[in-house]
Design a protein around this motif. Sequence first.
Motif, PDB file in Angstrom:
ATOM      1  N   ASP A 172     -10.513   4.777   2.629  1.00  0.00           N
ATOM      2  CA  ASP A 172     -11.281   4.274   1.484  1.00  0.00           C
ATOM      3  C   ASP A 172     -10.478   4.384   0.192  1.00  0.00           C
ATOM      4  N   THR A 173      -9.752   5.489   0.039  1.00  0.00           N
ATOM      5  CA  THR A 173      -8.899   5.667  -1.135  1.00  0.00           C
ATOM      6  C   THR A 173      -7.812   4.595  -1.174  1.00  0.00           C
ATOM      7  N   LEU A 174      -7.186   4.359  -0.024  1.00  0.00           N
ATOM      8  CA  LEU A 174      -6.147   3.331   0.052  1.00  0.00           C
ATOM      9  C   LEU A 174      -6.714   1.941  -0.201  1.00  0.00           C
ATOM     10  N   ARG A 175      -7.895   1.665   0.324  1.00  0.00           N
ATOM     11  CA  ARG A 175      -8.523   0.353   0.138  1.00  0.00           C
ATOM     12  C   ARG A 175      -8.761   0.076  -1.342  1.00  0.00           C
ATOM     13  N   GLN A 176      -9.219   1.078  -2.077  1.00  0.00           N
ATOM     14  CA  GLN A 176      -9.437   0.911  -3.520  1.00  0.00           C
ATOM     15  C   GLN A 176      -8.114   0.727  -4.251  1.00  0.00           C
ATOM     16  N   GLN A 177      -7.117   1.505  -3.884  1.00  0.00           N
ATOM     17  CA  GLN A 177      -5.807   1.445  -4.531  1.00  0.00           C
ATOM     18  C   GLN A 177      -5.116   0.111  -4.278  1.00  0.00           C
ATOM     19  N   LEU A 178      -5.243  -0.418  -3.068  1.00  0.00           N
ATOM     20  CA  LEU A 178      -4.514  -1.628  -2.679  1.00  0.00           C
ATOM     21  C   LEU A 178      -5.348  -2.897  -2.728  1.00  0.00           C
ATOM     22  N   PRO A 236      -6.017  -5.099  -4.937  1.00  0.00           N
ATOM     23  CA  PRO A 236      -5.410  -6.298  -5.530  1.00  0.00           C
ATOM     24  C   PRO A 236      -4.369  -6.988  -4.636  1.00  0.00           C
ATOM     25  N   ILE A 237      -3.779  -6.282  -3.662  1.00  0.00           N
ATOM     26  CA  ILE A 237      -2.725  -6.910  -2.862  1.00  0.00           C
ATOM     27  C   ILE A 237      -3.118  -7.165  -1.410  1.00  0.00           C
ATOM     28  N   LEU A 238      -4.293  -6.724  -1.009  1.00  0.00           N
ATOM     29  CA  LEU A 238      -4.723  -6.957   0.374  1.00  0.00           C
ATOM     30  C   LEU A 238      -5.313  -8.350   0.522  1.00  0.00           C
ATOM     31  N   ALA A 239      -5.022  -8.983   1.657  1.00  0.00           N
ATOM     32  CA  ALA A 239      -5.618 -10.283   1.968  1.00  0.00           C
ATOM     33  C   ALA A 239      -7.095 -10.079   2.307  1.00  0.00           C
ATOM     34  N   GLU A 240      -7.890 -11.149   2.230  1.00  0.00           N
ATOM     35  CA  GLU A 240      -9.332 -11.048   2.479  1.00  0.00           C
ATOM     36  C   GLU A 240      -9.662 -10.445   3.829  1.00  0.00           C
ATOM     37  N   THR A 241      -8.954 -10.848   4.859  1.00  0.00           N
ATOM     38  CA  THR A 241      -9.266 -10.390   6.215  1.00  0.00           C
ATOM     39  C   THR A 241      -8.450  -9.166   6.628  1.00  0.00           C
ATOM     40  N   GLU A 242      -7.717  -8.596   5.704  1.00  0.00           N
ATOM     41  CA  GLU A 242      -6.838  -7.467   6.021  1.00  0.00           C
ATOM     42  C   GLU A 242      -7.594  -6.148   5.903  1.00  0.00           C
ATOM     43  N   THR A 243      -7.430  -5.303   6.912  1.00  0.00           N
ATOM     44  CA  THR A 243      -8.062  -3.991   6.894  1.00  0.00           C
ATOM     45  C   THR A 243      -7.004  -2.907   7.071  1.00  0.00           C
ATOM     46  N   THR A 300      -1.761  -1.779   8.032  1.00  0.00           N
ATOM     47  CA  THR A 300      -2.963  -2.606   8.050  1.00  0.00           C
ATOM     48  C   THR A 300      -3.014  -3.315   9.402  1.00  0.00           C
ATOM     49  N   ASN A 301      -4.033  -4.133   9.597  1.00  0.00           N
ATOM     50  CA  ASN A 301      -4.110  -4.891  10.838  1.00  0.00           C
ATOM     51  C   ASN A 301      -3.106  -6.040  10.878  1.00  0.00           C
ATOM     52  N   ARG A 302      -2.396  -6.308   9.771  1.00  0.00           N
ATOM     53  CA  ARG A 302      -1.466  -7.434   9.700  1.00  0.00           C
ATOM     54  C   ARG A 302      -0.020  -7.060   9.365  1.00  0.00           C
TER      55      ARG A 302
END
Length: 127
Positions: free
Chosen positions: A17-23, A25-32, A47-49
């Motif tokens: 969750d911390t990484l998701r908030q930090q990143l 702006p650079i994560l793709a819509e479908t990227e987890t 990530t999954n990609r």
Amino acid sequence: MGLFSGLLGNATTVDSDTLRQQLAPILAETETIEIGFQLIRDQFVFTNRRLILIDKQGLTGKKTEYLSVIYRAITRFSVETAGHFDLDADLKIWVSGAAEPIVRSLHGGDNVTAIQQALATAVLSTR
């Protein structure tokens, strides 16, 4: 991350969750985010990609490099673990189209094998 582990440079896991908030702006819509590791100021994010290598630079750490490596572009990788007298461990990733590998130094610790396992899982799942 424990202070002692951080000072020694041992890689520790980072909350997704911390990484998701930090990143965000650079994560793709479908990227987890699958898993992330912290090494003092630098991070390895799977990530999954792709693999995102985050290198914080300078005294304040405000200058940051985000190196994205698509899993299918990784042709091979190696992890040289730390020995008794040499406490450094090295991660090398060869990417298609590049003559030299991407090299990141680690400083021992149990999560060197966890990083290798995460990388193997990600790369082999794209084959």
